[in-house]
Motif scaffolding. Sequence first.
Motif, PDB file in Angstrom:
ATOM      1  N   ALA A  47     -14.050  -4.285   3.346  1.00 52.64           N
ATOM      2  CA  ALA A  47     -15.048  -5.408   3.187  1.00 52.64           C
ATOM      3  C   ALA A  47     -16.374  -4.696   2.861  1.00 52.64           C
ATOM      4  CB  ALA A  47     -15.122  -6.244   4.473  1.00 52.64           C
ATOM      5  N   ASP A  48     -16.671  -3.593   3.311  1.00 50.15           N
ATOM      6  CA  ASP A  48     -18.121  -2.950   3.038  1.00 50.15           C
ATOM      7  C   ASP A  48     -18.169  -2.106   2.019  1.00 50.15           C
ATOM      8  OD1 ASP A  48     -16.490  -0.849   3.617  1.00 50.15           O
ATOM      9  OD2 ASP A  48     -17.807   0.121   5.398  1.00 50.15           O
ATOM     10  N   VAL A  49     -17.389  -2.290   0.736  1.00 44.60           N
ATOM     11  CA  VAL A  49     -17.359  -1.716  -0.260  1.00 44.60           C
ATOM     12  C   VAL A  49     -18.879  -2.049  -0.884  1.00 44.60           C
ATOM     13  CG1 VAL A  49     -16.194  -3.493  -1.446  1.00 44.60           C
ATOM     14  CG2 VAL A  49     -16.237  -1.494  -2.736  1.00 44.60           C
ATOM     15  N   SER A  50     -19.405  -1.025  -1.550  1.00 48.14           N
ATOM     16  CA  SER A  50     -20.800  -1.051  -1.926  1.00 48.14           C
ATOM     17  C   SER A  50     -21.270  -0.769  -3.262  1.00 48.14           C
ATOM     18  CB  SER A  50     -21.695  -0.498  -0.912  1.00 48.14           C
ATOM     19  OG  SER A  50     -21.368  -0.781   0.584  1.00 48.14           O
ATOM     20  N   VAL A  51     -22.331  -1.207  -3.697  1.00 50.14           N
ATOM     21  CA  VAL A  51     -22.804  -0.543  -4.968  1.00 50.14           C
ATOM     22  C   VAL A  51     -22.941   0.900  -4.870  1.00 50.14           C
ATOM     23  CG1 VAL A  51     -24.713  -0.494  -6.666  1.00 50.14           C
ATOM     24  CG2 VAL A  51     -23.861  -2.777  -5.633  1.00 50.14           C
ATOM     25  N   ASN A  52     -22.700   1.690  -5.721  1.00 49.70           N
ATOM     26  CA  ASN A  52     -22.687   2.986  -5.937  1.00 49.70           C
ATOM     27  C   ASN A  52     -21.584   3.781  -5.188  1.00 49.70           C
ATOM     28  OD1 ASN A  52     -25.043   3.013  -7.683  1.00 49.70           O
ATOM     29  ND2 ASN A  52     -26.306   2.858  -5.814  1.00 49.70           N
ATOM     30  N   ASP A  53     -20.537   3.011  -4.699  1.00 53.12           N
ATOM     31  CA  ASP A  53     -19.560   3.586  -4.089  1.00 53.12           C
ATOM     32  C   ASP A  53     -18.704   4.220  -5.363  1.00 53.12           C
ATOM     33  OD1 ASP A  53     -19.343   3.464  -1.293  1.00 53.12           O
ATOM     34  OD2 ASP A  53     -18.431   1.584  -1.162  1.00 53.12           O
ATOM     35  N   LEU A  54     -17.958   5.362  -5.054  1.00 54.61           N
ATOM     36  CA  LEU A  54     -16.895   5.831  -6.086  1.00 54.61           C
ATOM     37  C   LEU A  54     -15.519   5.207  -5.634  1.00 54.61           C
ATOM     38  CD1 LEU A  54     -17.858   9.578  -6.547  1.00 54.61           C
ATOM     39  CD2 LEU A  54     -18.704   7.618  -7.773  1.00 54.61           C
ATOM     40  N   LEU A  55     -14.761   4.794  -6.773  1.00 53.10           N
ATOM     41  CA  LEU A  55     -13.514   3.976  -6.599  1.00 53.10           C
ATOM     42  C   LEU A  55     -12.592   5.034  -7.454  1.00 53.10           C
ATOM     43  CD1 LEU A  55     -13.216   1.489  -5.027  1.00 53.10           C
ATOM     44  CD2 LEU A  55     -12.583   0.630  -7.234  1.00 53.10           C
ATOM     45  N   ALA A  56     -11.350   5.016  -6.621  1.00 54.45           N
ATOM     46  CA  ALA A  56     -10.350   5.992  -7.532  1.00 54.45           C
ATOM     47  C   ALA A  56      -9.053   5.193  -7.590  1.00 54.45           C
ATOM     48  CB  ALA A  56      -9.987   7.072  -6.824  1.00 54.45           C
ATOM     49  N   VAL A  57      -8.743   5.272  -8.908  1.00 53.09           N
ATOM     50  CA  VAL A  57      -7.387   4.425  -9.197  1.00 53.09           C
ATOM     51  C   VAL A  57      -6.221   5.541  -9.332  1.00 53.09           C
ATOM     52  CG1 VAL A  57      -6.104   2.921 -10.768  1.00 53.09           C
ATOM     53  CG2 VAL A  57      -8.529   2.415 -10.082  1.00 53.09           C
ATOM     54  N   PRO A  58      -5.212   5.476  -8.621  1.00 53.54           N
ATOM     55  CA  PRO A  58      -4.288   6.588  -8.803  1.00 53.54           C
ATOM     56  C   PRO A  58      -3.224   6.100 -10.040  1.00 53.54           C
ATOM     57  CG  PRO A  58      -3.482   5.125  -6.987  1.00 53.54           C
ATOM     58  CD  PRO A  58      -4.964   4.835  -7.440  1.00 53.54           C
ATOM     59  N   ALA A  59      -2.182   7.072 -10.404  1.00 54.33           N
ATOM     60  CA  ALA A  59      -1.135   7.063 -11.060  1.00 54.33           C
ATOM     61  C   ALA A  59      -1.629   6.589 -12.636  1.00 54.33           C
ATOM     62  CB  ALA A  59       0.055   6.047 -10.699  1.00 54.33           C
ATOM     63  N   THR A  60      -2.687   6.978 -13.045  1.00 48.96           N
ATOM     64  CA  THR A  60      -3.297   6.775 -14.252  1.00 48.96           C
ATOM     65  C   THR A  60      -3.189   8.009 -15.244  1.00 48.96           C
ATOM     66  OG1 THR A  60      -5.398   7.486 -13.661  1.00 48.96           O
ATOM     67  CG2 THR A  60      -5.070   5.189 -13.374  1.00 48.96           C
ATOM     68  N   GLY A  61      -2.210   9.080 -14.981  1.00 48.81           N
ATOM     69  CA  GLY A  61      -2.080  10.002 -15.798  1.00 48.81           C
ATOM     70  C   GLY A  61      -1.303   9.822 -17.096  1.00 48.81           C
TER      71      GLY A  61
END
Length: 467
Positions: A403-417
């Motif tokens: 719930a504390d996801v914030s502006v400028n956080d880095l987000l990673a999405v897996p299985a995108t190779g």
Amino acid sequence: MKNPLTPNWLETPPNLSELDPRIWPRTAKRNERGELSVGGQTASDLVRQFGSPLYVVDQEDFESRLMSTRRAFSDAAQKIGTTAKCYYASKALLTTEVVRWVDQAGLSIDVSTSGELAVALAAGIEGPRIGLHGNNKSLVEIGRAISAGVGAIVIDSELEIERIASVASAQDKVQAVRLRVNTGVHAFTHEYLATAREDQKFGIALVDVPDMVEKIRSHSQLKFLGLHSHIGSQIFVVDGFIAAAERLLDVHAKLLAGGDVPELNLGGGFGISYTQADRPLPLDEMAGRITTAVAQKCEQLGIPVPALAFEPGRVIAGPAGITIYSVGTLKDVQVTDQGTAATRKYVSVDGGMSDNIRSALYEAEYSATIASRSSDAEATLSRVVGKHCESGDIVVRHALLPADVSVNDLLAVPATGAYCFSLSSNYNYLPRPAVIAVKGGSVKVLIRAETERDLLGRDAGYEPGEA
């Protein structure tokens, strides 16, 4: 209480910061500060060097999957007294460095255009280790392939028989060919990923195979290797592969009366886990069950077991890659679902459908995590979206983020190779991200990031100095 917008398959994990090993690359972990690292490199360090969005390939994972995939099919084939050749399906992810990994691991490579062939040849892999696919191969593409000495060309239509024979004759060569067959097996997958249905562009109908093979054999410039099938992609179960193999072998047995049929190519399409709910059959079990079924069918028909070939791509490249984004804006949206009001958090990132079209194209599901830190905040149902001018610009349709996801956080999405870079575009004039490989703490650029100057450089009306 569970958010009513949450799909039934999406369960809240005990720890939102934990990395499911079925989805993430093998070297992915969180360091002592809670930050995601892959190949010994942290997400924040990589973004500082190369910007975001950023495609990251775990080279150790990729190379390991090449070897384990080759071994799975070779071992399974050996148990039934034959051999298996693995072609890496280059459409999943192709760069010259990737081709070198494939070459070093002892796999062959599958290409379907002159461009893909050019990359493979530029990387130094030998022609006999290349197979050429495609439903609309031009004379130029065929000529280039034959000149390069490719090991096999897959015939996809009657017209291509004469076309390939003519080019081979002009070069005074004999070209080995396979015939792609539309088996009619309906793989359980997305409609656009099922490639053996009757009403689609690939392959020859089973009933037409004998006539087509007779025409192939009538040309001294062509050497018939055998039949080829590809039933679809992102397939979790083995039934479709077995059904296709059995149908092909029925025809294969009849073709033996007219000459040698040394091979049977059963294609690829083996699925991977994108979310916690995905449960693909392990590849070694898939290989074992397919080859066992082939052996049993050959015994019933009273014919020798042919050499086998397979074309894995996603199962190698997909799990080895992640995409890193930067969070830009956040928005809580009130949604009424069947009379019940609920909130979905929209998390906008600096990429989108230009770097991952699969969610929009196939309604593909992905996972996501905060990469720049860990969090013990409660889970909130989120939708990760891009910055394009499309309401369908969705990166992760259903994500449980802190719930504390914030502006400028880095987000990673897996299985995108697999397929994300391959299908990338410049929609809304976004430059495509860099593709980098990480291994043992080192970084190698596979594809440099595009710049706006790169895009303007292709505009014939642009005068340098205007921007």
